[in-house]
Design an enzyme around this catalytic site. Structure first.
Site, mmCIF file in Angstrom:
data_model
loop_
_atom_site.group_PDB
_atom_site.id
_atom_site.type_symbol
_atom_site.label_atom_id
_atom_site.label_comp_id
_atom_site.label_asym_id
_atom_site.label_seq_id
_atom_site.Cartn_x
_atom_site.Cartn_y
_atom_site.Cartn_z
ATOM 1 N N TYR A 165 -11.338 12.851 42.971
ATOM 2 C CA TYR A 165 -10.576 13.240 41.761
ATOM 3 C C TYR A 165 -10.805 14.729 41.449
ATOM 4 O O TYR A 165 -9.849 15.475 41.221
ATOM 5 C CB TYR A 165 -11.009 12.364 40.595
ATOM 6 N N LYS A 169 -8.024 17.866 41.404
ATOM 7 C CA LYS A 169 -7.727 18.706 40.239
ATOM 8 C C LYS A 169 -7.979 20.188 40.520
ATOM 9 O O LYS A 169 -7.340 21.050 39.930
ATOM 10 C CB LYS A 169 -8.506 18.212 39.015
HETATM 11 P P1 NAD Z 1 -3.052 7.430 32.011
HETATM 12 O O1 NAD Z 1 -3.571 6.646 33.156
HETATM 13 O O2 NAD Z 1 -3.246 6.886 30.646
HETATM 14 O O3 NAD Z 1 -1.511 7.748 32.213
HETATM 15 C C1 NAD Z 1 -1.040 8.249 33.450
HETATM 16 C C2 NAD Z 1 0.426 7.874 33.610
HETATM 17 O O4 NAD Z 1 0.850 8.355 34.900
HETATM 18 C C3 NAD Z 1 0.630 6.358 33.612
HETATM 19 O O5 NAD Z 1 1.695 6.019 32.758
HETATM 20 C C4 NAD Z 1 0.947 6.040 35.068
HETATM 21 O O6 NAD Z 1 1.792 4.916 35.247
HETATM 22 C C5 NAD Z 1 1.618 7.336 35.508
HETATM 23 N N1 NAD Z 1 1.608 7.468 36.974
HETATM 24 C C6 NAD Z 1 0.588 7.187 37.823
HETATM 25 N N2 NAD Z 1 0.984 7.364 39.092
HETATM 26 C C7 NAD Z 1 2.273 7.758 39.054
HETATM 27 C C8 NAD Z 1 3.219 8.086 40.052
HETATM 28 N N3 NAD Z 1 2.908 8.012 41.353
HETATM 29 N N4 NAD Z 1 4.468 8.472 39.663
HETATM 30 C C9 NAD Z 1 4.794 8.521 38.350
HETATM 31 N N5 NAD Z 1 3.929 8.223 37.361
HETATM 32 C C10 NAD Z 1 2.682 7.834 37.709
HETATM 33 O O7 NAD Z 1 -3.713 8.891 32.140
HETATM 34 P P2 NAD Z 1 -3.925 10.059 31.071
HETATM 35 O O8 NAD Z 1 -5.311 10.005 30.593
HETATM 36 O O9 NAD Z 1 -2.813 10.095 30.097
HETATM 37 O O10 NAD Z 1 -3.834 11.319 32.055
HETATM 38 C C11 NAD Z 1 -2.679 12.119 32.244
HETATM 39 C C12 NAD Z 1 -3.029 13.274 33.186
HETATM 40 O O11 NAD Z 1 -4.094 14.054 32.630
HETATM 41 C C13 NAD Z 1 -3.525 12.783 34.554
HETATM 42 O O12 NAD Z 1 -3.065 13.661 35.559
HETATM 43 C C14 NAD Z 1 -5.029 12.887 34.422
HETATM 44 O O13 NAD Z 1 -5.657 13.017 35.671
HETATM 45 C C15 NAD Z 1 -5.172 14.120 33.557
HETATM 46 N N6 NAD Z 1 -6.451 14.172 32.834
HETATM 47 C C16 NAD Z 1 -6.830 13.150 32.001
HETATM 48 C C17 NAD Z 1 -8.052 13.241 31.352
HETATM 49 C C18 NAD Z 1 -8.558 12.149 30.425
HETATM 50 O O14 NAD Z 1 -9.740 12.214 30.024
HETATM 51 N N7 NAD Z 1 -7.751 11.182 30.036
HETATM 52 C C19 NAD Z 1 -8.882 14.357 31.532
HETATM 53 C C20 NAD Z 1 -8.464 15.352 32.395
HETATM 54 C C21 NAD Z 1 -7.242 15.257 33.041
#
Ligand code: NAD
Length: 265
Positions: A165, A169
């Site tokens: 992961y 990133k």
């Molecule tokens: P989440 O899992 O709640 O939501 C992610 C969404 O992306 C889901 O609706 C999922 O169905 C969709 N998705 C997954 N694979 C997909 C694909 N192949 N095509 C289209 N859609 C797809 O995650 P989140 O916490 O809302 O995270 C959103 C972004 O922010 C991600 O890229 C995550 O890595 C990044 N991020 C999150 C955090 C955190 O702490 N939540 C921290 C840093 C970065």
């Protein structure tokens, strides 16, 4: 309908950070193309209805961002239905629970890279092609569009237990920097957000997969943050709203931290 500020396409918009970004950009006056994988179409459609209530247009587009043809179709449908792509938010991402490097299977590694790196690359590439064409059609105006990617605090200081992961990133940061340089001549700015721990389903699933009580895990995580709370999806949406706005017209190529002081650049 009020006059739209432009068209924003948000991937992974059915929940969490993507959903908050979509709602925020709708409130800012953008028309919205909402993407997620097909099984999340009902939540996307409900979100499109909710956005319709703030007087901007919204369409739902089911597509897997890791698949080139589906991303091309997603851009085409956005243009057909809403007229252009002015903001691309490549938010979709996955987090696999992979306790250590040596326990990470090749499948989990490949799945992570497919969505978090190839997916973001495809979204940047095909959104940029569309934005360049629009830039030329509009006679080369300085405002060419804005592309935003989902990076992470783990792209600045990797976390143990998140090798694939973290790597994915860091990839988003590299792609963002190179794209920003290449697209600057077209007036297209490219930035990423680098959140700390944000309270979403992703973090909940991570806690549960690691045998932790979700609420207890969140409370513990919050104590590691100088501001003593988890981030909210709206904290990230506020940053994206700023990054795509004219107020950020001199900002490009950055992965901006939104982490409550967890890590300093
Ligand atoms: P989440 O899992 O709640 O939501 C992610 C969404 O992306 C889901 O609706 C999922 O169905 C969709 N998705 C997954 N694979 C997909 C694909 N192949 N095509 C289209 N859609 C797809 O995650 P989140 O916490 O809302 O995270 C959103 C972004 O922010 C991600 O890229 C995550 O890595 C990044 N991020 C999150 C955090 C955190 O702490 N939540 C921290 C840093 C970065």
């Amino acid at each position: 309908m009020s006059i739209s500020k432009g068209v924003a396409l948000v991937t992974g918009a059915s929940r969490g950070i993507g959903r908050a970004i979509a709602l925020r950009l709708a409130n800012d006056g953008y028309s919205l193309a909402l993407n997620d994988i097909p099984c999340n179409l009902p939540s996307l459609t409900a979100l499109a209805d909710e956005i319709g209530c703030v007087n901007v247009k919204a369409v739902s587009i089911a597509a897997d961002v890791a698949e080139e043809e589906q991303v091309q179709e997603m851009i085409k449908k956005t243009v057909n239905d809403l007229g252009s792509v002015d903001v691309m938010v490549a938010n979709a991402g996955i987090l696999k629970s992979t306790p250590t490097l040596i326990e990470t299977s090749l499948k989990d590694f490949d799945d992570t890279i497919a969505v978090n790196v190839r997916g973001v690359f495809l979204c940047y590439k095909y959104a940029a092609k569309q934005m360049i064409a629009q830039h030329q059609q509009r006679g080369g105006t300085p405002k060419g569009g804005s592309i935003i990617g989902a990076s992470s605090v783990t792209a600045k200081q990797a976390w143990a237990g998140l090798s694939a992961y973290s790597m994915s990133k860091w990839g988003v940061r590299g792609l963002t920097q190179a794209s920003a340089m290449e697209l600057a001549p077209y007036g297209i700015r490219v930035n990423a957000y680098a959140p700390g721990s944000i309270d979403t389903k992703m973090v909940e699933k991570f806690a549960v997969d690691n045998g932790r009580d979700h609420k207890e895990y969140l409370a513990e995580k919050a104590q590691t943050v100088p501001l003593k709370r988890m981030g909210t999806p709206e904290d990230v949406a506020n940053l994206v709203s700023f990054l795509v706005s004219d107020q950020a017209s001199y900002i490009t190529g950055q992965a901006v931290s939104v982490n409550g002081g967890l890590f300093f650049d």
